[in-house]
Design a protein around this motif. Structure first.
Motif, PDB file in Angstrom:
ATOM      1  N   ASP A  42       0.810  -1.219   0.000  1.00 55.59           N
ATOM      2  CA  ASP A  42       0.000   0.000   0.000  1.00 55.59           C
ATOM      3  C   ASP A  42       0.844   1.270   0.000  1.00 55.59           C
ATOM      4  O   ASP A  42       0.360   2.336   0.390  1.00 55.59           O
ATOM      5  N   SER A  43       2.110   1.175  -0.430  1.00 52.62           N
ATOM      6  CA  SER A  43       3.001   2.333  -0.510  1.00 52.62           C
ATOM      7  C   SER A  43       3.365   2.588  -1.968  1.00 52.62           C
ATOM      8  O   SER A  43       3.416   1.659  -2.777  1.00 52.62           O
ATOM      9  N   TYR A  44       3.636   3.852  -2.278  1.00 55.10           N
ATOM     10  CA  TYR A  44       3.896   4.255  -3.659  1.00 55.10           C
ATOM     11  C   TYR A  44       5.141   5.135  -3.704  1.00 55.10           C
ATOM     12  O   TYR A  44       5.316   6.009  -2.856  1.00 55.10           O
ATOM     13  N   PHE A  45       5.997   4.912  -4.736  1.00 55.71           N
ATOM     14  CA  PHE A  45       7.263   5.638  -4.822  1.00 55.71           C
ATOM     15  C   PHE A  45       7.588   6.011  -6.263  1.00 55.71           C
ATOM     16  O   PHE A  45       7.240   5.282  -7.200  1.00 55.71           O
ATOM     17  N   LEU A  46       8.319   7.111  -6.398  1.00 60.40           N
ATOM     18  CA  LEU A  46       8.975   7.496  -7.634  1.00 60.40           C
ATOM     19  C   LEU A  46      10.464   7.387  -7.342  1.00 60.40           C
ATOM     20  O   LEU A  46      10.942   7.927  -6.338  1.00 60.40           O
ATOM     21  N   THR A  47      11.202   6.681  -8.191  1.00 65.27           N
ATOM     22  CA  THR A  47      12.624   6.436  -7.947  1.00 65.27           C
ATOM     23  C   THR A  47      13.450   6.863  -9.149  1.00 65.27           C
ATOM     24  O   THR A  47      13.079   6.584 -10.296  1.00 65.27           O
ATOM     25  N   TYR A  48      14.576   7.520  -8.864  1.00 60.49           N
ATOM     26  CA  TYR A  48      15.587   7.834  -9.866  1.00 60.49           C
ATOM     27  C   TYR A  48      16.807   6.976  -9.563  1.00 60.49           C
ATOM     28  O   TYR A  48      17.225   6.879  -8.412  1.00 60.49           O
TER      29      TYR A  48
END
Length: 154
Positions: A42-48
């Motif tokens: 239930d967690s959301y991320f944007l990753t570089y």
């Protein structure tokens, strides 16, 4: 900084169900540099992630569910789904990824390290097979574009 080694495996460890398991869905907005979105339970991320094989820069930013859904429509290539089992191997954690959908039956084990020296000194457990750390073909960003091509894993 992310320092990790990646391995194919010979066999699944016994009693896999006893370990914590995350359901992961991820897609790529860009693969050079890598810009990824991920839903992890239930967690959301944007990753570089910068370029590199064993060592690369990594930055994670939290996303809302709405932001994830909006960006998900903009991903290129395969949407990757996998189950990740977190298996302790003192002082490390093995992240065992069992891929689903288009990337099945691929199974990879990743281990992160605090330094390149520790990564290079690591002795993998017997159930690990080929070290694919230096093969970009096993980066999720690569597989999202080109799929998975099985090879000899000994």
């Amino acid at each position: 900084m992310e320092i990790e080694r990646k391995f194919l495996i010979r066999q699944l460890p016994e009693h896999l169900e006893q370990y914590p398991c995350l359901q992961i869905e991820q897609g790529y907005l860009c693969t050079n540099p890598v810009v990824r979105i991920r839903k992890q339970d239930d967690s959301y991320f944007l990753t570089y992630k910068s370029g590199g094989l064993m060592t690369r820069e990594e930055y994670n930013l939290a996303l809302t569910a709405e932001g994830y859904v909006h960006l998900r429509k903009k991903t290129d290539g395969l949407l990757i789904t996998k189950k990740r089992y977190c298996i302790p191997l003192d002082p490390y954690t093995i992240e065992l990824d069992i891929f689903e959908g288009d990337l099945a039956p691929l199974i990879l084990a990743e281990v992160e390290f605090p330094s390149e020296e520790e990564a290079n000194a690591f002795t993998p457990p017997e159930w690990f097979a080929k070290d694919v750390t230096y093969s970009g073909k096993y980066h999720n960003s690569y597989m999202s574009r080109y799929g998975y091509q099985p090879e000899d894993n000994r």
